[in-house]
Motif scaffolding. Structure first.
Motif: not given
Length: 282
Positions: A227, A229, A253
């Motif tokens: 993940t 950002v 995201i």
């Protein structure tokens, strides 16, 4: 109890809703997409693959002293079936992959169903955007959140965070939510948000999203592809697995190859089906 239900569903416990692109205008679905030229060259390459498979079957028949025509035909049919299934599942075949293309339904930008194969458009993934990943540049052409989706009525007016996915669908996060292809509960009270992912780069339980005080806390749950950002046009920052990280409104995201934007709630006026929560204490 899950967090979301469509407006057409009768009153009752809510449930996850898979994204549907049919309400989205073609201008959004195909924004930034470049058509391939020529459109059907991939078919010729796929025929070559089928003929090569048949030739391999014939060669094996000679080595094993088996009926030549039967084994060649069997190999060719298997190659043809696998190619057709690949086209229906991903919009790509060996010919598409060689040319860097994808064939999609011109109305949805997704791989076509058998009934829609005659209405496909082949796009160039090397020169334009992949239509499977829709990233809207604005909200003028999008349906309003209240027109397509509705949360549990008692929380519809004070949802702290709206999550807009790359397929244009928006979800209001009303509590800790696990997002993924087939999410599982992390702890009691956690909600589940199931997202279709043709690329399968999103893990089954990819990340935990926790709205709190106007910001969103994101925790990668040890996902396979990670993940990341991006805030205010800044650098891409990968998240450490199982480390709770704050993400502010306006940030994006990355969940594998899927992208979500963190936004403020879209407040709708009270209706007869949504109870006024009344004044909030403290």
């Amino acid at each position: 109890m899950h967090a979301f239900r469509p407006l057409t569903e009768p009153p009752g416990p809510s449930r996850p809703v898979l994204a549907d692109r049919r309400p989205l205008p073609a201008a959004i679905v195909l924004d930034g997409v470049r058509p391939a030229s020529p459109q059907r060259l991939w078919i010729a390459l796929d025929l070559v693959v089928v003929l090569l498979a048949a030739a391999a079957g014939a060669g094996l028949a000679v080595l094993l002293e088996l009926p030549l025509a039967s084994l060649a035909a069997a190999f060719g049919v298997v190659a043809l079936v696998v190619t057709a299934l690949d086209l229906l599942r991903t919009g790509r075949t060996p010919g598409h992959r060689v040319l860097g293309q994808r064939s999609v339904d011109e109305a949805t930008g997704l791989p076509a169903t058998p009934a829609r194969l005659a209405r496909t458009r082949t796009v160039d993934l090397r020169r334009g955007r992949d239509p499977v990943r829709v990233v809207p540049h604005g909200t003028d052409g999008l349906p309003q959140l209240g027109e397509q989706w509705q949360m549990s009525a008692s929380r519809a007016l004070d949802a702290p965070i709206v999550l807009t996915l790359d397929n244009g669908m928006a979800y209001s996060l009303v509590g800790p939510t696990v997002i993924g292809r087939n999410p599982a509960l992390v702890e009691p009270g956690t909600r589940l948000l199931q997202i279709p992912d043709l690329s399968r780069t999103m893990s089954k339980s990819h990340a935990l999203l926790e709205p709190q005080g106007g910001v969103l806390w994101v925790t990668d749950l040890g996902s396979m592809n990670g993940t990341a950002v991006v805030e205010d046009g800044g650098p891409r920052e990968p998240l450490e697995p199982h480390v709770r990280t704050v993400v502010r409104t306006g940030a994006t995201i990355e969940l594998g190859d899927r992208v979500a934007t963190v936004g403020s709630p879209v407040r709708q006026p009270p209706t007869t089906t949504a109870a006024d929560p009344g004044p909030r204490e403290g």
